[in-house]
Scaffold this active site. Structure first.
Site, PDB file in Angstrom:
ATOM      1  N   ARG A 217       1.078  -1.809  -0.484  1.00  0.00           N
ATOM      2  CA  ARG A 217       0.046   0.209  -0.167  1.00  0.00           C
ATOM      3  C   ARG A 217       0.917   1.427  -0.059  1.00  0.00           C
ATOM      4  NH1 ARG A 217      -4.980   0.631   0.749  1.00  0.00           N
ATOM      5  NH2 ARG A 217      -5.610  -1.519   1.454  1.00  0.00           N
TER       6      ARG A 217
ATOM      7  N   ASP B  66     -14.959   2.253  -0.393  1.00  0.00           N
ATOM      8  CA  ASP B  66     -16.034   1.870   0.657  1.00  0.00           C
ATOM      9  C   ASP B  66     -16.372   2.919   1.578  1.00  0.00           C
ATOM     10  OD1 ASP B  66     -13.712   0.054   0.653  1.00  0.00           O
ATOM     11  OD2 ASP B  66     -12.395   0.834   2.431  1.00  0.00           O
TER      12      ASP B  66
ATOM     13  N   ARG C 259      -3.299  -8.752  11.016  1.00  0.00           N
ATOM     14  CA  ARG C 259      -2.306  -8.354  10.068  1.00  0.00           C
ATOM     15  C   ARG C 259      -0.768  -7.804  10.154  1.00  0.00           C
ATOM     16  NH1 ARG C 259      -6.779  -5.038   7.219  1.00  0.00           N
ATOM     17  NH2 ARG C 259      -5.143  -4.892   5.196  1.00  0.00           N
TER      18      ARG C 259
ATOM     19  N   ALA D  55     -10.150  -1.714  -3.500  1.00  0.00           N
ATOM     20  CA  ALA D  55      -9.725  -1.001  -4.619  1.00  0.00           C
ATOM     21  C   ALA D  55      -9.357  -1.292  -5.515  1.00  0.00           C
ATOM     22  CB  ALA D  55      -7.659  -1.471  -4.188  1.00  0.00           C
TER      23      ALA D  55
END
Length: 484
Positions: A132, A340, A211, A353
């Protein structure tokens, strides 16, 4: 308005369309917001961007961008080159939760090689896997080159509209208006107050995710981890998926980054929504304990993987969700939700994305076609062209998750390739810009006169039906296939 007058290496090869006179304010400096700014600028729209954080976000792990979204970069030659150079070529292998190898490794791009009847095609479009922070830098660089800067420390607290203007107010007292405002500020958006006229709170999707991503040297310090998750012989990045009851785990190794994330049932009582989403710091011991509790034991190699995680680099991210809303546009057609803020995706979809970028391409095209005097209609057309497709893509994510968590091992034993997901042609071959050009007039006629209109950017033969997460979770719990 942040418009650029000069030309350089980043803009001289970009064909900018004539000035439409439209002004747009974009709230949110993530992938969806920046891509909307770039595409609107290219279509002759003047843009400003506001972002709640104090600086560009550099944290985060990996995500995928599908071929449909990559079409946007065909119009940005330098950004295309940099985006392709920054992406990783991943190969993925599948394993049972105890580490037993099932299938692979295979290229992620092989997931896009089926057509509507499941036959192989000769074209294998690339799926780009990005870290990212690196992808964000590519977008920010291109944004800077066209002369548009992001105004940081602006958290939107109120959206409003008149018949000819959209208004957004920020927590620092700043109030701005434009012909339209794009709410690309994520699941915590306040735009619902003007779009649906009701508070739409996020709720738990039933799942959470451990994560993390960190420099490769932390992982390679453990010889067993380094050996088990080494780069592939051709230098491609190595990714493994471990699947088990109500969980799946991704472990990814690149030349410079090691990452792992594990989706699991969310058993916590706290599913409250915060601006950034709900997450809590945790330790590798929490992930180890989860596997020990749910699977009976934690494989030793996973224990070693988890323990390579640097201190304070692991979070347990609650996967929040809003049931699909078919309306993303405010009543007067001046505020539009995007990414989102309009549609939530679970990570299993590999599509969040991608769909945000598709949104950007579609919205900019509709605004260009409609022109300054037809902004409200352009927003409604965009909404019509996108909502059913996005709903289908959301279902794909839940289907993938359900299949992973309820694997038919008898079928996989006979055909190991059955464990691999596939993304059919309707999903990856779509061109949002061309679709808007081809369907804008038909959509307008439908909205004005009720003339028949049917979207063709969805699975062939698919008939849209409203659904909610409770239905999907019940199906997943019962092992009932989720169809799309």
């Amino acid at each position: 308005m942040g418009d650029a007058s000069g030309q350089d290496a980043h803009t001289s090869h970009v064909q900018r369309h004539p000035d439409t006179g439209i002004t747009a304010v974009i709230v949110g400096g993530g992938v969806g917001g920046i891509m909307t700014a770039l595409e609107c600028w290219r279509k002759g729209i003047q843009v400003r961007i506001y972002e709640r954080s104090s600086k560009p976000e550099t944290q985060g792990d990996f995500f995928s961008i599908g071929p449909s979204a990559c079409k946007a970069f065909e119009h940005w030659p330098v950004a295309k080159e940099e985006h392709e150079a920054a992406s990783y070529d991943f190969c993925l292998s599948y394993h049972k939760q105890n580490g037993e190898h099932i299938y692979g490794p295979v290229s992620l791009s092989s997931f896009t090689t089926t057509d509507e009847v499941g036959e192989s095609t000769t074209n294998t479009p690339r799926v780009h896997r990005h870290l990212r922070s690196k992808f964000q830098k590519v977008l920010l660089k291109q944004l800077n080159e066209i002369g548009v800067s992001i105004q940081y420390n602006h958290r939107a607290v109120k959206y409003d509209e008149t018949h000819d203007k959209a208004i957004v107010e920020f927590d620092n007292g700043v109030r701005v208006e434009a012909d339209l405002v794009v709410a690309a500020d994520g699941i915590g958006t306040k735009s619902f107050e003007v779009v649906t006229r009701k508070e739409v709170r996020a709720r738990s999707s039933g799942y959470a995710m451990y994560r993390t991503a960190y420099p490769i040297e932390f992982a390679t310090a453990d010889p067993e981890v380094d050996s088990k998750f080494g780069l592939l012989p051709d230098g491609q990045s190595n990714s493994q998926m471990w699947v088990g009851p109500d969980m799946h785990l991704f472990i990814s190794r690149t030349p410079d980054i090691f990452s792992w994330n594990m989706t699991h049932k969310d058993t916590s009582a706290n599913s409250a929504e915060t601006w950034y989403g709900t997450h809590s710091k945790c330790t590798p011991a929490d992930a180890i304990q989860f596997l020990a509790t749910t699977l009976g034991s934690c494989p030793e190699i996973l224990r070693k993987v988890f323990n390579t995680t640097p201190e304070d680099h692991l979070v347990d991210w609650k996967l929040l969700w809003r049931d699909p809303e078919s309306v993303w546009t405010s009543p007067k057609g001046r505020v539009i939700q995007l990414g989102d803020a309009a549609h939530t995706f679970v990570p299993s979809s590999g599509n969040g994305a991608t769909q945000a970028i598709e949104d950007a391409m579609s919205l900019a095209s509709c605004l260009e076609i409609g022109g300054k005097s037809n902004v409200p209609m352009a927003l409604r057309v965009h909404n019509l062209l996108r909502a059913e497709r996005v709903s289908c893509c959301q279902l794909v994510g839940f289907r993938n998750q359900a299949n992973r968590h309820n694997t038919n091992w008898d079928l996989v034993l006979k055909n190991p390739q059955a464990i691999k997901e596939s993304y059919d042609r309707w999903l990856w071959a779509h061109d949002p810009e061309q679709y808007a050009y081809e369907n804008y007039g038909l959509a307008v006629q439908h909205l004005i006169t009720g003339a028949p209109f049917k979207n063709t950017n969805v699975p062939p033969g698919y008939v849209y039906k409203a659904w909610n997460i409770d239905e999907l979770l019940a199906k997943q719990e019962a092992g009932i296939p989720i169809e799309v």
